[in-house]
Design a protein around this motif. Structure first.
Motif, PDB file in Angstrom:
ATOM      1  N   ALA A  56       0.838  -1.192   0.000  1.00 28.12           N
ATOM      2  CA  ALA A  56       0.000   0.000   0.000  1.00 28.12           C
ATOM      3  C   ALA A  56       0.875   1.245   0.000  1.00 28.12           C
ATOM      4  O   ALA A  56       1.914   1.281   0.654  1.00 28.12           O
ATOM      5  N   VAL A  57       0.445   2.235  -0.750  1.00 28.80           N
ATOM      6  CA  VAL A  57       1.131   3.518  -0.810  1.00 28.80           C
ATOM      7  C   VAL A  57       0.093   4.597  -0.509  1.00 28.80           C
ATOM      8  O   VAL A  57      -0.968   4.632  -1.130  1.00 28.80           O
ATOM      9  N   ILE A  58       0.402   5.443   0.445  1.00 30.33           N
ATOM     10  CA  ILE A  58      -0.530   6.513   0.810  1.00 30.33           C
ATOM     11  C   ILE A  58      -0.063   7.807   0.156  1.00 30.33           C
ATOM     12  O   ILE A  58       1.111   8.158   0.212  1.00 30.33           O
ATOM     13  N   SER A  59      -0.990   8.491  -0.491  1.00 29.45           N
ATOM     14  CA  SER A  59      -0.661   9.767  -1.117  1.00 29.45           C
ATOM     15  C   SER A  59      -1.788  10.760  -0.843  1.00 29.45           C
ATOM     16  O   SER A  59      -2.934  10.376  -0.638  1.00 29.45           O
ATOM     17  N   ASN A  60      -1.427  12.008  -0.827  1.00 29.29           N
ATOM     18  CA  ASN A  60      -2.405  13.084  -0.637  1.00 29.29           C
ATOM     19  C   ASN A  60      -2.636  13.761  -1.981  1.00 29.29           C
ATOM     20  O   ASN A  60      -1.675  14.110  -2.669  1.00 29.29           O
ATOM     21  N   LYS A  61      -3.898  13.930  -2.333  1.00 29.40           N
ATOM     22  CA  LYS A  61      -4.234  14.544  -3.613  1.00 29.40           C
ATOM     23  C   LYS A  61      -5.176  15.717  -3.384  1.00 29.40           C
ATOM     24  O   LYS A  61      -6.017  15.686  -2.496  1.00 29.40           O
ATOM     25  N   PHE A  62      -5.016  16.717  -4.204  1.00 30.76           N
ATOM     26  CA  PHE A  62      -5.868  17.898  -4.136  1.00 30.76           C
ATOM     27  C   PHE A  62      -7.189  17.610  -4.840  1.00 30.76           C
ATOM     28  O   PHE A  62      -7.210  17.198  -6.003  1.00 30.76           O
ATOM     29  N   ASN A  63      -8.289  17.833  -4.161  1.00 32.49           N
ATOM     30  CA  ASN A  63      -9.607  17.596  -4.722  1.00 32.49           C
ATOM     31  C   ASN A  63     -10.116  18.896  -5.352  1.00 32.49           C
ATOM     32  O   ASN A  63     -10.790  19.704  -4.705  1.00 32.49           O
ATOM     33  N   ALA A  64      -9.787  19.080  -6.621  1.00 33.87           N
ATOM     34  CA  ALA A  64     -10.131  20.316  -7.324  1.00 33.87           C
ATOM     35  C   ALA A  64     -11.648  20.493  -7.445  1.00 33.87           C
ATOM     36  O   ALA A  64     -12.156  21.618  -7.387  1.00 33.87           O
ATOM     37  N   LYS A  65     -12.372  19.402  -7.616  1.00 33.12           N
ATOM     38  CA  LYS A  65     -13.825  19.485  -7.767  1.00 33.12           C
ATOM     39  C   LYS A  65     -14.470  20.027  -6.487  1.00 33.12           C
ATOM     40  O   LYS A  65     -15.324  20.914  -6.538  1.00 33.12           O
ATOM     41  N   ALA A  66     -14.055  19.509  -5.344  1.00 31.59           N
ATOM     42  CA  ALA A  66     -14.601  19.980  -4.069  1.00 31.59           C
ATOM     43  C   ALA A  66     -14.177  21.423  -3.804  1.00 31.59           C
ATOM     44  O   ALA A  66     -14.978  22.232  -3.319  1.00 31.59           O
TER      45      ALA A  66
END
Length: 94
Positions: free
Chosen positions: A57-67
């Motif tokens: 498993a790899v954890i990453s943080n992503k920007f939620n542009a839609k929200a």
């Protein structure tokens, strides 16, 4: 380039695309077999021959542009930018 030469190139391209799909399908099946084996062994990684195989498993943080756009529409529009790209497609006629 003549029409005949162009047609040959398009036909060659489509044949290679079909081969690529078949190879990708085989690769996916092999990857699934390897993943299942690692899971069956209870391992996240293993050395096999000259290869180190990992499935973890790899954890990453992503920007939620839609929200963000929904919550802050003016700020979102302020930082929106246009981009242009060229798209190449080959589709069957008829």
């Amino acid at each position: 380039m003549s029409e005949r030469t162009l047609l040959k190139k398009v036909n060659d391209l489509k044949a290679l695309e079909a081969q690529k799909k078949a190879i990708e399908k085989q690769m996916e099946a092999l990857q699934e077999d390897i993943k299942k084996e690692l899971q069956a062994r209870g391992q996240e990684e293993t050395e096999v021959g000259d290869w180190m195989v990992r499935f973890k498993a790899v954890i990453s943080n992503k920007f939620n542009a839609k929200a963000f756009a929904a919550d802050h529409p003016k700020l979102y529009q302020k930082y929106m930018g246009q981009s242009q790209a060229m798209r190449f497609t080959v589709n069957a006629q008829g």
